[in-house]
Write a protein that holds these residues in place. Sequence first.
Motif, PDB file in Angstrom:
ATOM      1  N   ARG A 117     -34.354  86.134  44.969  1.00 30.34           N
ATOM      2  CA  ARG A 117     -34.062  87.526  45.327  1.00 30.34           C
ATOM      3  C   ARG A 117     -33.969  88.401  44.073  1.00 30.34           C
ATOM      4  O   ARG A 117     -34.412  89.558  44.075  1.00 30.34           O
ATOM      5  CB  ARG A 117     -32.752  87.598  46.115  1.00 30.34           C
ATOM      6  CG  ARG A 117     -32.842  86.992  47.506  1.00 30.34           C
ATOM      7  CD  ARG A 117     -31.615  87.317  48.337  1.00 30.34           C
ATOM      8  NE  ARG A 117     -31.692  86.702  49.646  1.00 30.34           N
ATOM      9  CZ  ARG A 117     -32.422  87.179  50.648  1.00 30.34           C
ATOM     10  NH1 ARG A 117     -33.132  88.276  50.469  1.00 30.34           N
ATOM     11  NH2 ARG A 117     -32.440  86.560  51.818  1.00 30.34           N
ATOM     12  N   GLU A 171     -37.487  88.979  42.930  1.00 29.64           N
ATOM     13  CA  GLU A 171     -38.157  89.909  43.838  1.00 29.64           C
ATOM     14  C   GLU A 171     -37.752  91.342  43.509  1.00 29.64           C
ATOM     15  O   GLU A 171     -38.587  92.259  43.522  1.00 29.64           O
ATOM     16  CB  GLU A 171     -37.791  89.587  45.288  1.00 29.64           C
ATOM     17  CG  GLU A 171     -38.486  90.516  46.282  1.00 29.64           C
ATOM     18  CD  GLU A 171     -37.901  90.445  47.680  1.00 29.64           C
ATOM     19  OE1 GLU A 171     -38.646  90.630  48.641  1.00 29.64           O
ATOM     20  OE2 GLU A 171     -36.670  90.231  47.803  1.00 29.64           O
ATOM     21  N   SER A 221     -41.438  87.540  47.380  1.00 28.29           N
ATOM     22  CA  SER A 221     -41.063  87.841  48.768  1.00 28.29           C
ATOM     23  C   SER A 221     -41.458  86.691  49.678  1.00 28.29           C
ATOM     24  O   SER A 221     -40.691  86.273  50.568  1.00 28.29           O
ATOM     25  CB  SER A 221     -41.746  89.138  49.226  1.00 28.29           C
ATOM     26  OG  SER A 221     -41.376  90.220  48.428  1.00 28.29           O
ATOM     27  N   ILE A 258     -39.118  83.657  49.210  1.00 30.41           N
ATOM     28  CA  ILE A 258     -37.873  83.777  49.978  1.00 30.41           C
ATOM     29  C   ILE A 258     -38.124  83.456  51.444  1.00 30.41           C
ATOM     30  O   ILE A 258     -37.340  82.741  52.087  1.00 30.41           O
ATOM     31  CB  ILE A 258     -37.292  85.194  49.827  1.00 30.41           C
ATOM     32  CG1 ILE A 258     -36.902  85.450  48.367  1.00 30.41           C
ATOM     33  CG2 ILE A 258     -36.097  85.395  50.749  1.00 30.41           C
ATOM     34  CD1 ILE A 258     -36.571  86.890  48.068  1.00 30.41           C
TER      35      ILE A 258
END
Length: 230
Positions: free
Chosen positions: A36, A39, A194, A197
């Motif tokens: 995260r 990202e 992305s 994740i």
Amino acid sequence: MPNGSLEKFIPSGNIETTTPLLGLEKLFQIAIGIARGLEYLHRGCNTRILHFDIKPHNILLDEDFLPKISDFGLAKLSPRNESNISMAVARGTIGYIAPEVFNRNFGGVSHKSDVYSYGMMILEMAGGRKNIDVGISNTSEIYFPHWIYKQLEQHNDLGFPDNMTIEENAMVRKMILVGLWCIQTNPFDRPSMSKVIEMLEGNIEALQIPPKPFLSSPPRSLAEESSTTC
């Protein structure tokens, strides 16, 4: 950060005998937290930030073991609408540097170079050992990504301990499969953060075994210098 760096929680040893000091669930959550953070650097800022030195030493853990990406000394800024960036010299740490960073024949340098480094790191987290282990006499076992891929090819079995729960098995398998996708030789074959994740938080049944990267294991001379920063 009170809990120091992630590096001290990745012991050296064999996947069959080493139990991660933090526990698999905590390591899995740390892996998602790092994803995260990356990202956000790649997509959440007005100007894309490429870190270029993602490795366990540069992941700091707070009092709740939440990861923080640190050391932006090698980072570069990149306009979000440009896929590749120019770079005069290679930068990063041996063992985590994407192939295109030191040899442009593999493709352009981009945010996918951070994805490669992330993949190498979560393979270490899942395996409980350094990716390059110079203490192993058999050179075919020095490079952990090749060893683990061979296990998948031959047996579709990662040699997990018998006492591992179904949930723990799924978490480690996710980390390994995602890690192998992230270290694909061609940058275009690597997922975005992305997508990483999404894969980590999704169903394990949806994850496919990626193609085997064609790069050979790094020579022992490079393995012994794996902590060197270029």
